[in-house]
Design an enzyme around this catalytic site. Structure first.
Site, mmCIF file in Angstrom:
data_model
loop_
_atom_site.group_PDB
_atom_site.id
_atom_site.type_symbol
_atom_site.label_atom_id
_atom_site.label_comp_id
_atom_site.label_asym_id
_atom_site.label_seq_id
_atom_site.Cartn_x
_atom_site.Cartn_y
_atom_site.Cartn_z
ATOM 1 N N ASP A 12 75.113 26.496 0.266
ATOM 2 C CA ASP A 12 75.301 27.147 1.565
ATOM 3 C C ASP A 12 74.999 26.216 2.740
ATOM 4 O O ASP A 12 75.795 26.092 3.666
ATOM 5 C CB ASP A 12 74.429 28.403 1.668
ATOM 6 C CG ASP A 12 74.975 29.537 0.812
ATOM 7 O OD1 ASP A 12 76.122 29.424 0.334
ATOM 8 O OD2 ASP A 12 74.246 30.531 0.617
ATOM 9 N N ARG A 100 58.100 30.496 6.657
ATOM 10 C CA ARG A 100 59.130 30.582 7.705
ATOM 11 C C ARG A 100 58.635 30.207 9.097
ATOM 12 O O ARG A 100 59.325 29.490 9.814
ATOM 13 C CB ARG A 100 59.792 31.957 7.698
ATOM 14 C CG ARG A 100 61.042 32.069 6.806
ATOM 15 C CD ARG A 100 60.866 31.494 5.461
ATOM 16 N NE ARG A 100 62.086 31.434 4.668
ATOM 17 C CZ ARG A 100 62.146 31.015 3.418
ATOM 18 N NH1 ARG A 100 61.048 30.605 2.807
ATOM 19 N NH2 ARG A 100 63.277 30.964 2.769
ATOM 20 N N ASP A 129 64.005 36.499 6.297
ATOM 21 C CA ASP A 129 63.775 35.113 6.710
ATOM 22 C C ASP A 129 64.418 34.772 8.049
ATOM 23 O O ASP A 129 63.841 34.064 8.858
ATOM 24 C CB ASP A 129 64.271 34.165 5.608
ATOM 25 C CG ASP A 129 63.442 34.313 4.342
ATOM 26 O OD1 ASP A 129 62.241 34.650 4.462
ATOM 27 O OD2 ASP A 129 63.979 34.116 3.237
ATOM 28 N N SER A 180 68.362 34.081 -6.995
ATOM 29 C CA SER A 180 68.091 33.399 -5.736
ATOM 30 C C SER A 180 66.598 33.119 -5.695
ATOM 31 O O SER A 180 65.773 34.028 -5.818
ATOM 32 C CB SER A 180 68.518 34.296 -4.568
ATOM 33 O OG SER A 180 67.894 33.867 -3.381
HETATM 34 N N1 ARG Z 1 61.268 39.079 -0.131
HETATM 35 C C1 ARG Z 1 60.423 37.964 0.092
HETATM 36 C C2 ARG Z 1 60.024 37.879 1.548
HETATM 37 O O1 ARG Z 1 60.659 38.440 2.360
HETATM 38 C C3 ARG Z 1 61.007 36.681 -0.434
HETATM 39 C C4 ARG Z 1 62.118 36.083 0.356
HETATM 40 C C5 ARG Z 1 62.653 34.892 -0.314
HETATM 41 N N2 ARG Z 1 63.655 34.266 0.459
HETATM 42 C C6 ARG Z 1 64.776 33.774 -0.046
HETATM 43 N N3 ARG Z 1 65.621 33.246 0.801
HETATM 44 N N4 ARG Z 1 65.067 33.807 -1.309
HETATM 45 O O2 ARG Z 1 59.067 37.260 1.916
#
Ligand code: ARG
Length: 410
Positions: A12, A100, A129, A180
């Site tokens: 991506d 993040r 994110d 993922s």
């Molecule tokens: N659900 C989790 C969170 O919001 C994990 C997010 C993981 N991000 C990803 N792009 N796979 O903190």
């Protein structure tokens, strides 16, 4: 435009990089080392990330920076969360969520360094994110533009592959990725694929850092974690090194696996699987030291504030004034959080088996049922009289009312 792109090297963000270039923009690719490659390839391995940097340059980035952010992540983000025993919905140590705001900070710093007009990320519109990165950028550089092309115009996987093939973007794995994944030293998150059906148990291949508890050695491992003012320290080891080692030990004992239905910021529920061996162990140990050294009132108030802290991290409000105020509260209490905690890591559990501290409020001579008891047993009777006064008064009134309600008093 000059754009700093948060670049992972995956399909991506590689397509995104190429698209920006084809639109005539100058792109600076920013790749971070947050410890994921250490966990997979062994500590100190920056090779895989150097290859990502080279890939960005080959695709036409004017500059590609690789930032080793491991120590900063642990010291300035993860340990703040540890001070709050931060677990979202009581279980998730917020590994992805904590990275993040750091990514946002580094995007802003890199943009300032290179005089860029915008920053960009490859998050989709369904996740947390995007919210965390964009609010983080806004907190540090309100006038910087954030671009999120994959959110605003989603790219399906077949489209991404077709674009990549047509534009000379190398595709590492053509086989569909089963999950993922996002990982850093505080934990690894696994989502999508067969996990989307919440009835499906997570297959073993979802995990990479931990063994199944039933396959872990029956003897387990014992670790002693020393804290100084709330910060875990091992002599001669940096914060990131210590967390890395603890991930290994706790992971081989099956500690830190989490499987949950989670409530996202954008309103939907999602099925998330995590493995967070070190962070789960450290939070258990940190809580134990708090129970030994803090007053009952402090613990009661802190439990509620800790939950709020976890929600702020999850909800993309890391940069809020409230989070900073809670840091100040935690730092004040951490003045007394020095001591040691012994933890047994065994078959999926991190069990505290001992704690000690020069600031312990626990007093064996007060607590003992053996010889040398100094507790004033004779004072307890008076205490009960006064402490129970509201209960006794209430009960007496209720009895009077019941009497009045009987016919002869009516
Ligand atoms: N659900 C989790 C969170 O919001 C994990 C997010 C993981 N991000 C990803 N792009 N796979 O903190």
């Amino acid at each position: 435009m000059k754009i700093v792109l948060a670049y992972s090297g995956g399909l991506d963000t590689s397509v995104l990089l190429k698209q920006f270039i084809d639109q005539g923009h100058q792109v600076i690719a920013m790749t971070l080392n947050l410890g994921e490659s250490d966990m997979l390839a062994g500590e100190g391995s920056q090779d895989a990330l150097e290859a990502v940097r080279q890939k960005a340059l080959k695709l036409g980035a004017v500059e590609a920076v690789l930032i080793d952010a491991r120590e900063r992540f642990i010291e300035e983000y993860a340990y703040k969360a540890l001070a709050a025993n931060a677990l979202y919905q009581g279980v998730y140590p917020l590994s992805a969520a904590l990275s993040r705001p750091l990514i946002a900070d580094l995007l802003v710093e890199t943009a300032q360094q290179y005089g860029a007009d915008a920053v960009a990320h490859g998050c989709t519109g369904k996740g947390n994110d995007q919210v965390r990165i964009e609010i983080g950028v806004r907190a540090k550089a309100p006038h910087l533009t954030t671009l999120a092309p994959l959110r605003d115009k989603p790219l399906s996987r077949p489209d991404a592959i077709a674009y990549a093939q047509a534009h000379g973007v190398p595709i590492a794995h053509t086989a569909a990725k089963p999950y993922s994944v996002d990982a850093n030293l505080w934990g690894r998150s696994i989502e999508a694929g067969v996990l989307e059906n919440p009835w499906n148990a997570p297959p073993e291949d979802a995990y990479a850092w931990s063994v199944a508890p039933e396959d872990a050695p029956a003897s387990g491992d014992e670790v002693t974690i020393a804290f100084r003012h709330g910060i875990p320290r091992v002599e001669g080891t940096s914060g990131a090194e210590m967390v890395f080692e603890l991930n290994k030990v706790a992971g081989r004992n099956g500690v830190g696996r989490i499987d949950m239905i989670e409530d996202r910021v954008v309103g939907l529920k999602s099925r998330e699987v995590y493995e967070c061996p070190a962070s789960v162990t450290l939070i258990e140990a940190h809580k134990a030291l708090e129970r030994l050294t803090l007053t009952r009132d402090e613990l009661r108030l802190k439990a509620g504030l800790d939950q709020k802290y976890a929600e702020l991290i999850y909800d993309a409000l890391w940069s809020s004034p409230l989070r900073l105020a809670l840091d100040a509260f935690n730092a004040k209490l951490a003045e007394r959080l020095t001591g040691e905690v012994r933890v047994k890591l065994i078959r999926g559990r991190a069990v505290v088996t001992g704690s000690s501290s020069p600031f312990a409020l626990y007093d064996e001579s007060l607590a003992t049922y053996g010889a040398g008891d100094t507790f004033r047993h004779d004072a307890a009777g008076g205490f009960i009289q006064i402490h129970g006064l509201p209960v006794a008064a209430g009960a007496a009134k209720a009895a009077e009312a019941a009497q009045r309600a009987t016919p002869e008093f009516a």
